[in-house]
Enzyme design. Structure first.
Site, PDB file in Angstrom:
ATOM      1  CE  LYS A  62      50.990 -24.158  43.138  1.00 23.49           C
ATOM      2  NZ  LYS A  62      51.933 -23.141  42.696  1.00 23.49           N
ATOM      3  CG  ASP A  98      55.613 -23.249  42.177  1.00 25.47           C
ATOM      4  OD1 ASP A  98      55.866 -22.250  42.886  1.00 25.47           O
ATOM      5  OD2 ASP A  98      54.456 -23.605  41.896  1.00 25.47           O
ATOM      6  N   GLY A 121      52.279 -35.659  48.792  1.00 26.62           N
ATOM      7  CA  GLY A 121      51.362 -34.865  47.986  1.00 26.62           C
ATOM      8  C   GLY A 121      51.473 -35.229  46.519  1.00 26.62           C
ATOM      9  N   GLY A 123      49.677 -32.945  43.952  1.00 27.82           N
ATOM     10  CA  GLY A 123      49.068 -31.857  43.200  1.00 27.82           C
ATOM     11  C   GLY A 123      50.064 -31.134  42.319  1.00 27.82           C
ATOM     12  N   GLY A 124      49.714 -29.885  41.946  1.00 29.81           N
ATOM     13  CA  GLY A 124      50.544 -29.113  41.040  1.00 29.81           C
ATOM     14  C   GLY A 124      51.922 -28.829  41.578  1.00 29.81           C
ATOM     15  CG  MET A 125      54.455 -27.065  45.440  1.00 28.65           C
ATOM     16  SD  MET A 125      55.121 -25.688  44.476  1.00 28.65           S
ATOM     17  CE  MET A 125      56.570 -25.276  45.423  1.00 28.65           C
TER      18      MET A 125
END
Length: 266
Positions: A62, A98, A121, A123-125
């Site tokens: 992502k 998202d 988390g 990251g991208g999400m």
């Protein structure tokens, strides 16, 4: 025939079944395929060179695809995370649906914005989720990430707190997993991202992992009688918005429900 694809380290059938079912319902001569690229740059070059109309982007790509596109829609630029690429005559524009999915699900489930939140988390999400939380009015949010640089950066961007590990005791009212823990086919497919004690003390549990629909976390939360938001719900909303970006057509609610049921019946 028009081709759309998805790129993921561990491709699932969710998007494939959802998009292809809508193509069939609407009589479109389109097809959707899922791939696990061995070279991301070459894969994106293929999207451009082969005239592939749309490309969904999943973990862990992502952020890496940003350098490979021509333009960033505000939905992706604001959070430096991409989950959708649209090809207009060789010009690749990146989007993020998202964020839309997370925003809609928090509102649809009427999650109180004064809840304390653990966001697991970075990251991208996680970026999309953190942005949606901030924009919805959540303030008491802790980003939990072992990667200190990424965790601190994400937390600082939205005015949240950061910690490296889950507290040995205590919990938050809203638990959100945005890691691959619990994802089918992964090394932690059977693992719980949060301790049972934290799940038992929480009020709402949100797992963005879409495959399987009933992850270990979702099962544990349901067993504990918690309000649950699933990654399958995220997958439906973000895929619908991708479909609209690719085709310019917004299906009816009935058509979306039929595609969602087909997606989950696997």
């Amino acid at each position: 025939m028009t081709l759309c694809i998805s790129l993921s380290a561990r491709p699932s059938n969710n998007g494939t079944r959802f998009h292809n079912h809508l193509y069939e319902q609407l009589g479109l001569n389109w097809i959707y395929k899922a791939f696990a690229p061995t070279d991301l740059a070459q894969a994106i070059a293929g999207v451009r060179g082969l005239g592939i109309r749309g490309c969904a982007v999943s973990m862990p790509y992502k952020e890496d695809v940003i350098a490979l596109v021509d333009a960033m829609d505000p939905s992706a630029k604001a959070i430096d995370s991409v989950n959708t690429i649209v090809n207009d005559g060789g010009t690749l524009t990146a989007y993020n649906t998202d964020y839309t999915a997370i925003e809609q699900l928090l509102a649809r489930n009427a999650v109180p914005t004064d809840y304390s939140v653990w966001l697991l988390g970075a990251g991208g999400m996680a970026k999309a989720t953190a942005a949606a939380l901030r924009d919805a009015g959540f303030r008491n949010v802790t980003v939990v990430a072992r990667n200190e640089e990424a965790g601190r950066a994400l937390a600082g961007l939205y005015g949240f707190d950061w910690r490296a590990d889950l507290e040995p005791s205590g919990t938050a009212e809203l638990l959100i997993n945005v890691t691959p823990i619990g994802m089918a086919g992964g090394p932690d497919a059977e693992a719980l991202p949060f301790p049972q004690e934290a799940i038992g003390a929480a009020k709402v549990v949100f797992d963005v992992v879409a495959l399987p629909a009933e992850t270990p976390l979702v099962k544990a939360a349901r067993a504990a009688g918690k309000q649950v938001i699933t990654g399958a719900e995220v997958a439906t909303i973000q895929a619908l918005e991708q479909f609209v970006l690719y085709t310019g057509i917004r299906p009816s609610d009935e058509q979306v429900r039929a595609a969602e049921e087909f997606m989950r019946a696997q």
